[in-house]
Write a protein that holds these residues in place. Structure first.
Motif, PDB file in Angstrom:
ATOM      1  N   TYR A 389      18.382  63.847  38.894  1.00  0.00           N
ATOM      2  CA  TYR A 389      18.781  64.797  39.950  1.00  0.00           C
ATOM      3  C   TYR A 389      17.632  64.969  40.940  1.00  0.00           C
ATOM      4  O   TYR A 389      17.795  64.840  42.163  1.00  0.00           O
ATOM      5  N   ASN A 390      16.432  65.222  40.404  1.00  0.00           N
ATOM      6  CA  ASN A 390      15.312  65.501  41.301  1.00  0.00           C
ATOM      7  C   ASN A 390      14.728  64.252  41.944  1.00  0.00           C
ATOM      8  O   ASN A 390      14.148  64.331  43.028  1.00  0.00           O
ATOM      9  N   MET A 391      14.908  63.100  41.313  1.00  0.00           N
ATOM     10  CA  MET A 391      14.527  61.846  41.975  1.00  0.00           C
ATOM     11  C   MET A 391      15.392  61.681  43.231  1.00  0.00           C
ATOM     12  O   MET A 391      14.923  61.326  44.310  1.00  0.00           O
ATOM     13  N   THR A 392      16.672  61.974  43.066  1.00  0.00           N
ATOM     14  CA  THR A 392      17.614  61.758  44.155  1.00  0.00           C
ATOM     15  C   THR A 392      17.471  62.832  45.227  1.00  0.00           C
ATOM     16  O   THR A 392      17.573  62.562  46.425  1.00  0.00           O
ATOM     17  N   LYS A 393      17.180  64.038  44.783  1.00  0.00           N
ATOM     18  CA  LYS A 393      16.899  65.117  45.740  1.00  0.00           C
ATOM     19  C   LYS A 393      15.682  64.738  46.590  1.00  0.00           C
ATOM     20  O   LYS A 393      15.652  64.985  47.803  1.00  0.00           O
ATOM     21  N   ALA A 394      14.685  64.120  45.962  1.00  0.00           N
ATOM     22  CA  ALA A 394      13.480  63.690  46.681  1.00  0.00           C
ATOM     23  C   ALA A 394      13.865  62.754  47.824  1.00  0.00           C
ATOM     24  O   ALA A 394      13.454  62.935  48.972  1.00  0.00           O
ATOM     25  N   ALA A 395      14.702  61.756  47.495  1.00  0.00           N
ATOM     26  CA  ALA A 395      15.106  60.790  48.523  1.00  0.00           C
ATOM     27  C   ALA A 395      15.901  61.491  49.615  1.00  0.00           C
ATOM     28  O   ALA A 395      15.652  61.305  50.809  1.00  0.00           O
ATOM     29  N   ALA A 396      16.843  62.342  49.204  1.00  0.00           N
ATOM     30  CA  ALA A 396      17.723  62.994  50.185  1.00  0.00           C
ATOM     31  C   ALA A 396      16.913  63.881  51.132  1.00  0.00           C
ATOM     32  O   ALA A 396      17.165  63.903  52.340  1.00  0.00           O
ATOM     33  N   GLU A 397      15.932  64.594  50.594  1.00  0.00           N
ATOM     34  CA  GLU A 397      15.174  65.497  51.462  1.00  0.00           C
ATOM     35  C   GLU A 397      14.316  64.727  52.444  1.00  0.00           C
ATOM     36  O   GLU A 397      14.203  65.105  53.604  1.00  0.00           O
ATOM     37  N   SER A 398      13.736  63.624  51.998  1.00  0.00           N
ATOM     38  CA  SER A 398      12.921  62.849  52.933  1.00  0.00           C
ATOM     39  C   SER A 398      13.774  62.167  53.997  1.00  0.00           C
ATOM     40  O   SER A 398      13.305  61.933  55.107  1.00  0.00           O
ATOM     41  N   HIS A 420      25.025  67.018  43.279  1.00  0.00           N
ATOM     42  CA  HIS A 420      26.180  66.670  44.116  1.00  0.00           C
ATOM     43  C   HIS A 420      25.970  67.067  45.575  1.00  0.00           C
ATOM     44  O   HIS A 420      26.682  66.599  46.447  1.00  0.00           O
ATOM     45  N   ARG A 421      25.020  67.958  45.832  1.00  0.00           N
ATOM     46  CA  ARG A 421      24.760  68.350  47.229  1.00  0.00           C
ATOM     47  C   ARG A 421      23.926  67.292  47.957  1.00  0.00           C
ATOM     48  O   ARG A 421      23.842  67.298  49.182  1.00  0.00           O
ATOM     49  N   TYR A 422      23.279  66.422  47.198  1.00  0.00           N
ATOM     50  CA  TYR A 422      22.350  65.455  47.777  1.00  0.00           C
ATOM     51  C   TYR A 422      22.865  64.025  47.808  1.00  0.00           C
ATOM     52  O   TYR A 422      22.396  63.213  48.589  1.00  0.00           O
ATOM     53  N   SER A 423      23.782  63.709  46.910  1.00  0.00           N
ATOM     54  CA  SER A 423      24.201  62.309  46.826  1.00  0.00           C
ATOM     55  C   SER A 423      25.486  62.180  46.028  1.00  0.00           C
ATOM     56  O   SER A 423      26.001  63.152  45.479  1.00  0.00           O
ATOM     57  N   GLY A 424      25.931  60.945  45.901  1.00  0.00           N
ATOM     58  CA  GLY A 424      27.034  60.625  45.009  1.00  0.00           C
ATOM     59  C   GLY A 424      26.492  60.074  43.700  1.00  0.00           C
ATOM     60  O   GLY A 424      25.279  60.095  43.458  1.00  0.00           O
ATOM     61  N   ILE A 425      27.409  59.588  42.871  1.00  0.00           N
ATOM     62  CA  ILE A 425      26.982  58.899  41.651  1.00  0.00           C
ATOM     63  C   ILE A 425      27.886  57.686  41.418  1.00  0.00           C
ATOM     64  O   ILE A 425      29.021  57.639  41.884  1.00  0.00           O
ATOM     65  N   TRP A 426      27.352  56.719  40.669  1.00  0.00           N
ATOM     66  CA  TRP A 426      28.248  55.728  40.091  1.00  0.00           C
ATOM     67  C   TRP A 426      28.156  55.889  38.581  1.00  0.00           C
ATOM     68  O   TRP A 426      27.184  56.454  38.078  1.00  0.00           O
ATOM     69  N   THR A 427      29.158  55.419  37.883  1.00  0.00           N
ATOM     70  CA  THR A 427      29.259  55.776  36.472  1.00  0.00           C
ATOM     71  C   THR A 427      28.568  54.774  35.550  1.00  0.00           C
ATOM     72  O   THR A 427      28.871  54.728  34.353  1.00  0.00           O
TER      73      THR A 427
END
Ligand code: MIG
Length: 682
Positions: A389-398, A420-427
């Protein structure tokens, strides 16, 4: 009503952001029996005879989760079979649906076990591995499943919206080694006339699997290549892995060490484990400074023109820890004779198998998490589910700085509600199995319930060998899935659509997908704005209909459509249950189809291999555009409405056919601040 119960001193996960509707409950008023045992905290919920359990996001088994035991623990395990208890995401929201409906979210980032009628068929036992957590309860007079879901979605905040090209058809495979491999894929699609919007770059584009590097032998002029692809309206989407290779002189490694951006072991040294690059350190994504640094590192790629990423291995997956690897090798060395019994030989085998994703290793490293009370040292297993979650939040914020006012395609493998506020997911790593088509269908509504809207499975299956028939049915089943990405593992049979015999069918099917994108995109925007499900189980829409309540292989998609995919081999049709009168649409091509009205009830519907079949709901319309070879070429002025045949008898007894309209929501498809335009189609 939404009530929040605070147990102990919970870790702030960021899952819930909208607090205005939430009231604080007294623990003495908590409606279920609780107890503590060892380190665990247990909540016991008696289940009524036919009570259903919906939710739990990304998971094995069906839409109704009752009758199995699940772990909330982001796991890297490529065998998604019924034995498993968790997949890559940890999504702790569910609704109990008996004589009343009640939504429950357990906000806790460590391990939770949801025993949903497994040990005792009439008891739901939730075991939380710590006494510090939050419980949100959503209930109230006659609240429906849809209302509860909506309330929950409201408190967790708006879902991520990708650029519109991300609704196009996308091709991926682990094993495209270089520029010419990718060019060949694009070329083959063009030759067959199959529309395409993106090609993925798996780990081999990197230099020795080092994040934020590009192998210059394989991609000699990378920015130029990205640009050439863009001129053909093809987006390249590189992978980013969580672990950073330990290598002197490698900038990301050096910066991370210097600034203490990596997770530490118990002795305060940078924790060493192994993933694709070999020995790596894990960035401490729970730390805000680390996030900023890691997110800004995507700049090398955005500068080259890249506008989409997938974040992998962020459960995090550990192939081994340095410590366990050493211990294992020592133990192996101690096996020096040949006179072992079979159990000792099994023990030897287990030693090696236990190297990967070992729970003890997750207890052996630490974060300096940024919290409202400053930086706090926390052991990884207590916050495990927040890592990806926080790896992806990092990318989204930058991305806000790197690509101002532009949407970036971003999705992650591991997740927790809030991401879910920052990105999607694949399963993740599914297989080319028929049962995994159904698993994908079953997950769509549960993921939506937890806020994840831009979602999809590896179409055609990641592991195992696909057949042409399986891929055809999977394409038909993915027609309504936002992330329509064909992806496969290294070493499996090639499954790009042009690899098969009947390329014509694939062309016709993918062309239909492009005709449907206006509807998909419009419904996505509406469900985003209204916090609603894009994929609704029949049980949610027709709760009093016993057949609808148990239906696991049909879904409502948006406001106008019901789908009934084929997920079994050698089938020329299937049984379909219609909870209301509907209109069947049988398509052979985007411009070759027929509509047939059907009455409520059970029907056997023939669905030939190359046919695409679905239903339009009574009194609803489906916008349908001329197809296009790429999302950039879609022209909404070509939209016509396919209408559900339905109607009423007027006061003179004559049957009046309704002519339902459709409200199309549309925007520029790429900027973050573009207002939605509402177009009334008649
Ligand atoms: O250990 O990068 O889920 O999509 O192709 C496997 C290689 C690592 C796992 C991902 C998959 C990807 C693969 N990765």
């Amino acid at each position: 009503m939404i009530t929040k119960f605070v147990f102990g001193n919970p870790f702030e996960t960021g899952a819930v952001v909208e607090t205005s509707e939430i009231v604080q409950g007294q623990l003495s008023d908590f409606m279920y029996e609780t107890c503590e045992s060892n380190e665990n905290f247990i909540i016991n919920i008696p289940l009524e005879k036919d009570e259903a359990i919906f939710g739990l996001g990304e998971n094995v088994r069906g839409i109704n989760k009752r009758g199995w035991i699940y772990d909330s623990w982001c796991s890297d395990d490529p065998n998604h079979d019924e034995d498993k208890r968790s997949l890559y995401g940890a999504h702790n929201f569910f609704i109990l649906s008996g004589s009343v409906n009640r939504g429950i979210f357990i906000d806790f980032p460590g391990k939770i076990t949801f025993d949903a009628g497994y040990t005792d068929k009439d008891m739901f036992t939730i075991t939380i591995t710590d006494g510090n957590f939050l419980v949100y309860v959503i209930d109230g007079d006659g609240m429906s499943l849809k209302e509860i879901t909506k309330s929950f979605r409201r408190i967790i905040g708006k879902s991520y919206i990708p650029p519109r090209w991300a609704f196009g058809y996308q091709q991926s495979r682990w094993g495209y080694m270089n520029q010419s491999d990718i060019e060949a894929v694009v070329e083959e699609y063009k030759k067959c006339g199959i529309p395409l919007d993106a090609v993925y770059m798996d780990i081999d584009y990197m230099d020795s699997f080092k994040d934020f590097t590009i192998n210059e032998e394989r991609f000699p002029e990378f920015p130029k290549f990205v640009n050439e692809m863009k001129e053909q309206n093809i987006h390249l989407v590189p992978i980013i892995d969580a672990g950073v290779k330990i290598e002197k002189g490698y900038a990301t490694y050096e910066e991370g060490v210097k600034n203490n951006f990596f997770c530490k072991d118990a002795d305060g040294n940078d924790f060493v484990c192994g993933v694709w690059p070999g020995h790596v350190h894990m960035p401490d994504f729970l730390n805000a400074k680390t996030r900023k640094w890691f997110g800004d590192s995507y700049k090398v790629l955005t500068d080259a023109g890249i506008d989409g990423f997938w974040n992998d291995m962020n459960e995090p997956a550990l192939f081994y820890s340095e410590k366990r690897l050493g211990e294992t090798i020592d133990k192996l060395k101690s096996y020096n004779g040949t006179d072992y019994d079979v159990w000792e030989i099994f023990g030897l085998r287990d030693l090696v198998n236990d190297l990967a994703n070992n729970e003890e290793d997750y207890r052996s490293f630490y974060h300096m998490a940024t919290t409202d009370d400053g930086e706090i040292k926390v052991r990884h297993d207590k916050v495990h589910n927040l890592f990806g979650y926080n790896m992806t939040k990092a990318a989204a914020e930058s991305m806000k700085d790197l690509r101002p006012n532009k949407r970036t395609l971003l999705f992650s493998r591991a997740s927790y509600i809030g991401m879910h506020r920052y990105s999607g997911i694949w399963t993740g790593d599914n297989k080319s199995w028929w049962s995994h088509i159904l698993l994908m269908i079953n997950m769509l509504p549960s993921l939506n319930m937890c806020g994840f809207m831009y979602i999809g499975a590896d179409m055609g299956g990641f592991g195992s060998n696909a057949t042409e028939e399986l891929v055809t049915r999977w394409v038909e089943s993915s027609m309504w899935v936002p992330l329509m990405r064909n992806h496969a593992a290294l070493g499996t049979r090639e499954q790009e659509l042009y690899q098969f015999k009947d390329k014509e069918t694939f062309r016709r099917l993918i062309e239909i997908r492009y005709s449907l994108i206006p509807y998909l995109y419009s419904e996505f925007l509406k469900c985003h704005a209204k916090d609603e499900l894009m994929y609704t189980p029949l049980a949610f829409e027709f709760p009093d209909d016993p057949f609808a309540r148990e239906c696991e292989d049909q879904l409502l998609v948006g406001e106008s459509v019901m789908i009934c995919p084929i997920y079994t081999p050698n089938s020329t049709g299937r049984y379909v249950y219609l909870p209301e009168d509907m209109t069947l649409v049988r398509m052979r091509a985007w411009n070759d189809y027929e509509l047939v009205p059907y009455k409520t009830g059970h029907h056997y519907i023939h669905i030939g291999l190359s046919e695409f079949v679905f239903f339009i709901r009574k009194g609803k319309a489906l916008p349908f555009a001329n197809t296009a070879s790429n999302t950039s070429k879609l022209d909404i002025s070509t939209i016509t409405l396919l209408r559900g045949i339905g109607g009423n008898y007027d006061n003179k007894g004559a049957f009046v056919t309704e002519m339902p309209d459709y409200e199309l929501w549309w925007d520029d498809g790429e900027s973050t601040d573009c207002p939605v335009e509402v177009i009334n189609l008649k």
